[in-house]
Motif scaffolding. Structure first.
Motif, PDB file in Angstrom:
ATOM      1  N   PHE A 173       0.815  -1.217   0.000  1.00  0.00           N
ATOM      2  CA  PHE A 173       0.000   0.000   0.000  1.00  0.00           C
ATOM      3  C   PHE A 173       0.851   1.270   0.000  1.00  0.00           C
ATOM      4  N   ILE A 174       1.976   1.249   0.691  1.00  0.00           N
ATOM      5  CA  ILE A 174       2.881   2.393   0.662  1.00  0.00           C
ATOM      6  C   ILE A 174       3.405   2.592  -0.756  1.00  0.00           C
ATOM      7  N   GLY A 175       3.820   1.533  -1.395  1.00  0.00           N
ATOM      8  CA  GLY A 175       4.303   1.600  -2.778  1.00  0.00           C
ATOM      9  C   GLY A 175       3.222   2.044  -3.731  1.00  0.00           C
ATOM     10  N   LEU A 176       2.019   1.538  -3.553  1.00  0.00           N
ATOM     11  CA  LEU A 176       0.897   1.917  -4.409  1.00  0.00           C
ATOM     12  C   LEU A 176       0.581   3.394  -4.241  1.00  0.00           C
ATOM     13  N   HIS A 177       0.585   3.873  -3.000  1.00  0.00           N
ATOM     14  CA  HIS A 177       0.308   5.288  -2.739  1.00  0.00           C
ATOM     15  C   HIS A 177       1.388   6.170  -3.377  1.00  0.00           C
ATOM     16  N   ALA A 178       2.654   5.772  -3.233  1.00  0.00           N
ATOM     17  CA  ALA A 178       3.748   6.554  -3.812  1.00  0.00           C
ATOM     18  C   ALA A 178       3.637   6.580  -5.329  1.00  0.00           C
ATOM     19  N   PHE A 179       3.283   5.452  -5.931  1.00  0.00           N
ATOM     20  CA  PHE A 179       3.137   5.401  -7.382  1.00  0.00           C
ATOM     21  C   PHE A 179       1.970   6.259  -7.835  1.00  0.00           C
ATOM     22  N   ALA A 180       0.876   6.205  -7.108  1.00  0.00           N
ATOM     23  CA  ALA A 180      -0.316   6.969  -7.477  1.00  0.00           C
ATOM     24  C   ALA A 180      -0.044   8.463  -7.441  1.00  0.00           C
ATOM     25  N   GLN A 181       0.880   8.887  -6.598  1.00  0.00           N
ATOM     26  CA  GLN A 181       1.154  10.307  -6.451  1.00  0.00           C
ATOM     27  C   GLN A 181       2.099  10.853  -7.514  1.00  0.00           C
ATOM     28  N   THR A 182       2.673  10.031  -8.378  1.00  0.00           N
ATOM     29  CA  THR A 182       3.627  10.553  -9.339  1.00  0.00           C
ATOM     30  C   THR A 182       2.956  11.200 -10.537  1.00  0.00           C
ATOM     31  N   SER A 183       1.785  10.776 -10.891  1.00  0.00           N
ATOM     32  CA  SER A 183       1.085  11.338 -12.042  1.00  0.00           C
ATOM     33  C   SER A 183       0.058  12.362 -11.582  1.00  0.00           C
ATOM     34  N   PHE A 184       0.050  13.524 -12.246  1.00  0.00           N
ATOM     35  CA  PHE A 184      -0.882  14.578 -11.874  1.00  0.00           C
ATOM     36  C   PHE A 184      -2.264  14.238 -12.435  1.00  0.00           C
ATOM     37  N   PRO A 185      -3.317  14.356 -11.639  1.00  0.00           N
ATOM     38  CA  PRO A 185      -4.658  13.978 -12.091  1.00  0.00           C
ATOM     39  C   PRO A 185      -5.149  14.853 -13.250  1.00  0.00           C
ATOM     40  N   ASP A 186      -5.937  14.251 -14.112  1.00  0.00           N
ATOM     41  CA  ASP A 186      -6.526  14.967 -15.235  1.00  0.00           C
ATOM     42  C   ASP A 186      -7.956  15.324 -14.871  1.00  0.00           C
ATOM     43  N   LEU A 187      -8.106  16.471 -14.212  1.00  0.00           N
ATOM     44  CA  LEU A 187      -9.418  16.922 -13.750  1.00  0.00           C
ATOM     45  C   LEU A 187      -9.731  18.295 -14.318  1.00  0.00           C
ATOM     46  N   ASN A 188     -10.974  18.685 -14.195  1.00  0.00           N
ATOM     47  CA  ASN A 188     -11.414  20.023 -14.581  1.00  0.00           C
ATOM     48  C   ASN A 188     -11.736  20.821 -13.332  1.00  0.00           C
ATOM     49  N   LEU A 189     -11.244  22.060 -13.293  1.00  0.00           N
ATOM     50  CA  LEU A 189     -11.584  23.005 -12.240  1.00  0.00           C
ATOM     51  C   LEU A 189     -12.075  24.271 -12.935  1.00  0.00           C
ATOM     52  N   THR A 190     -12.598  25.196 -12.154  1.00  0.00           N
ATOM     53  CA  THR A 190     -13.020  26.471 -12.748  1.00  0.00           C
ATOM     54  C   THR A 190     -12.098  27.580 -12.266  1.00  0.00           C
ATOM     55  N   ASN A 191     -12.013  28.618 -13.079  1.00  0.00           N
ATOM     56  CA  ASN A 191     -11.252  29.786 -12.653  1.00  0.00           C
ATOM     57  C   ASN A 191     -12.223  30.802 -12.060  1.00  0.00           C
ATOM     58  N   LEU A 192     -11.740  31.979 -11.716  1.00  0.00           N
ATOM     59  CA  LEU A 192     -12.591  32.983 -11.077  1.00  0.00           C
ATOM     60  C   LEU A 192     -13.697  33.499 -11.990  1.00  0.00           C
ATOM     61  N   ASP A 193     -13.501  33.373 -13.295  1.00  0.00           N
ATOM     62  CA  ASP A 193     -14.513  33.821 -14.252  1.00  0.00           C
ATOM     63  C   ASP A 193     -15.537  32.738 -14.558  1.00  0.00           C
ATOM     64  N   GLY A 194     -15.411  31.571 -13.930  1.00  0.00           N
ATOM     65  CA  GLY A 194     -16.341  30.471 -14.154  1.00  0.00           C
ATOM     66  C   GLY A 194     -15.986  29.602 -15.345  1.00  0.00           C
ATOM     67  N   LYS A 195     -14.838  29.867 -15.973  1.00  0.00           N
ATOM     68  CA  LYS A 195     -14.402  29.071 -17.125  1.00  0.00           C
ATOM     69  C   LYS A 195     -13.821  27.745 -16.634  1.00  0.00           C
ATOM     70  N   THR A 196     -14.175  26.664 -17.322  1.00  0.00           N
ATOM     71  CA  THR A 196     -13.642  25.345 -16.983  1.00  0.00           C
ATOM     72  C   THR A 196     -12.216  25.215 -17.508  1.00  0.00           C
ATOM     73  N   ILE A 197     -11.328  24.779 -16.647  1.00  0.00           N
ATOM     74  CA  ILE A 197      -9.914  24.600 -16.981  1.00  0.00           C
ATOM     75  C   ILE A 197      -9.590  23.116 -16.839  1.00  0.00           C
ATOM     76  N   THR A 198      -9.108  22.512 -17.917  1.00  0.00           N
ATOM     77  CA  THR A 198      -8.646  21.120 -17.881  1.00  0.00           C
ATOM     78  C   THR A 198      -7.170  21.150 -17.512  1.00  0.00           C
ATOM     79  N   LEU A 199      -6.832  20.574 -16.389  1.00  0.00           N
ATOM     80  CA  LEU A 199      -5.490  20.705 -15.831  1.00  0.00           C
ATOM     81  C   LEU A 199      -4.395  20.239 -16.781  1.00  0.00           C
TER      82      LEU A 199
END
Length: 158
Positions: A10-36
């Protein structure tokens, strides 16, 4: 022995999972969707994601310091700071006035549902992640005065 093997798995799995940045969408202050992964993908550029909230004094202190010194740092390192607000729907209305009052020049993203925070297993803020080529290359948890210098030294080596 079986428990120890499972723990290391589980420690190894957690460390591996943390190496890649997630591909998610967030919004900016103007309400525009930003794909990371689309927005922050310039090759070999460092992206410093600072997770914060309006109610978190150490977060605001860190972002104040980073704002004051980022232009000097950019002479020695190719990076961009992105401030990710983890304010929920109750406190999100405070984000824009705070930023306007502070005069921060960062890109601001809103993680209102805390999807990115959860995907990265972030428990406490302030929390800073450095991403290069969509991979997490450095993590800094917490802030005390002077932590920004440690971060800059790390940026110069990446």
């Amino acid at each position: 022995m079986k428990k120890l093997t499972l723990l290391f798995f589980f420690i190894g799995l957690h460390a591996f999972a943390q190496t890649s940045f997630p591909d998610l969408n967030l919004t900016n202050l103007d309400g525009k969707t930003i794909t990371l992964k689309t927005e922050f993908n310039e090759p070999d550029k460092l992206y410093v994601f600072s997770f914060w909230a309006t109610w978190c004094a150490p977060c605001i202190n860190e972002l104040d310091e980073l704002n004051d010194i980022q232009e000097d740092w950019k002479k020695e390192a190719n990076f961009e700071i992105i401030a990710v607000s983890t304010d929920d729907s109750r406190t999100q209305k405070r984000v824009k006035p705070l930023i306007n009052g502070k005069g921060w020049t960062y890109k601001i993203l809103l993680d209102t549902n805390q999807d990115l925070k959860r995907a990265l297993s972030i428990v406490n803020i302030p929390y800073t992640i450095v991403v290069k080529n969509n991979k997490i290359v450095h993590i800094q948890n917490g802030y005390v005065p002077g932590s920004e210098i440690e971060l800059f030294e790390k940026l110069k080596t990446l």
